[in-house]
Write a protein that holds these residues in place. Sequence first.
Motif: not given
Length: 55
Positions: A40-52
């Motif tokens: 449930x962490x914000x940095x583990x979301x698909x959108x955040x990971x795709x941006x990196x």
Amino acid sequence: MSGLAIMMMVLFMVVIWGGFIASALHLRANPDDTSGALGVADHARDEHLAAQELH
């Protein structure tokens, strides 16, 4: 096959298939996306990971 062998076979089939069904029901109730330390962490979301990702 003796009666004891058939009984043991049925017992272990119930144990193995029962465990499979129990794990499937648990996974259905607790999806991988929301379980675990980062679920449930914000940095583990698909959108955040795709941006990196490096392109």
